[in-house]
Design a protein around this motif. Sequence first.
Motif, short mmCIF file in Angstrom:
data_model
loop_
_atom_site.label_atom_id
_atom_site.label_comp_id
_atom_site.label_asym_id
_atom_site.label_seq_id
_atom_site.Cartn_x
_atom_site.Cartn_y
_atom_site.Cartn_z
N THR A 1 -17.18 29.02 117.00
CA THR A 1 -17.66 27.91 116.01
C THR A 1 -18.55 28.33 114.43
N ILE B 1 -14.29 28.26 107.03
CA ILE B 1 -13.81 27.20 106.34
C ILE B 1 -14.66 26.58 105.13
N LEU C 1 -4.89 22.34 113.74
CA LEU C 1 -4.95 23.12 114.98
C LEU C 1 -3.56 23.03 115.87
N GLN D 1 -17.44 20.84 113.25
CA GLN D 1 -16.87 21.04 112.00
C GLN D 1 -17.50 19.78 110.99
N TRP E 1 -13.25 18.13 116.70
CA TRP E 1 -14.02 18.69 115.43
C TRP E 1 -15.44 18.47 115.42
N ASN F 1 -11.86 27.04 116.69
CA ASN F 1 -12.73 26.46 116.22
C ASN F 1 -13.95 26.03 117.30
N PHE G 1 -15.88 30.33 112.49
CA PHE G 1 -14.88 29.33 112.08
C PHE G 1 -15.53 28.57 110.95
N ASN G 2 -16.73 27.83 111.17
CA ASN G 2 -17.44 26.91 110.07
C ASN G 2 -17.52 28.00 109.02
N LEU H 1 -8.86 16.55 109.19
CA LEU H 1 -8.87 17.77 110.49
C LEU H 1 -7.82 16.89 111.42
N PHE I 1 -4.34 26.65 111.86
CA PHE I 1 -4.96 27.13 112.69
C PHE I 1 -4.56 27.26 114.00
#
Length: 260
Positions: free
Chosen positions: A244, A251, A87, A33, A30, A240, A247-248, A19, A111
């Motif tokens: 959150t 992914i 991102l 994530q 991050w 993200n 987005f999580n 990432l 992203f």
Amino acid sequence: MNKNQLAYEVHGSGETVVLIHAFPLSKKMWAEQVRLLAKKYQVVTVDLPGFGQSPPQSRPSIALWAQAVALVLDELKIAGPVFIGGLSMGGYVVFEFFRQFPTRVRALGLFSTRAKPDTEDQKKKRGELAREIREAGLGALANSMPAKLVGKSTETSAPRLLAELKSAIEAGSSQGTADALLAMAERADSSDLLEKICVPALIVAGAEDKVIPVSEAGDMQKKISGSDLHVLEKTGHMVNLEQTEIFNTLIENFLQKVFS
Ligand code: MLT
């Protein structure tokens, strides 16, 4: 820190997920994530040169930064193809990584980013901002940028996030931040790359993005065959951080399909 002096962190084990952070932040963005994905994957986050714990490089360039990420993977002895997601500025590095090391990529995450290069006007503005930062530091950017990074809805619903972004920007280095502006201005046009992307790609954008128009995400999706596009409502640039949970889930589901 590896031999090209890129600070990085590795969490978890399994298939590799890399990432790459946005401007002007660091790998810390991050955290949520990493917390989730490290339960199933080996998650690698890096600080691009001049951000977080990484010292600036003498010749800042997005192409060289992609090589620096590849050196981190070499050092970790990660030979197999990886998921690499970024991102915004991180996405520019992801495009470069794919351009230079296509066989090292299993899937891509794009992203809040774009394939197109800067216009002449954008390049000029970046040059001016870089000069201001070198002369006067990061104070003005730290005051103005958080409200640009999040959507209108988040501005009212999550003022704490704005304060966190401000502190993160203030914690950066003036030289690294100014260098990154010049590196972004000089980045290659990745538009021609889109049709050559032959691996799964997850595209996520915020409907209220003030930095990169959400239409860019739709343009990328049309050209990358078989890519998944998700536009998050009531969300700005920092998909993200603003959404959150959503987005999580995106992914996690995407990686599940890619690595199953
Ligand atoms: C970012 O969020 O990484 C930058 O704002 C991208 C850009 O300025 O092009």
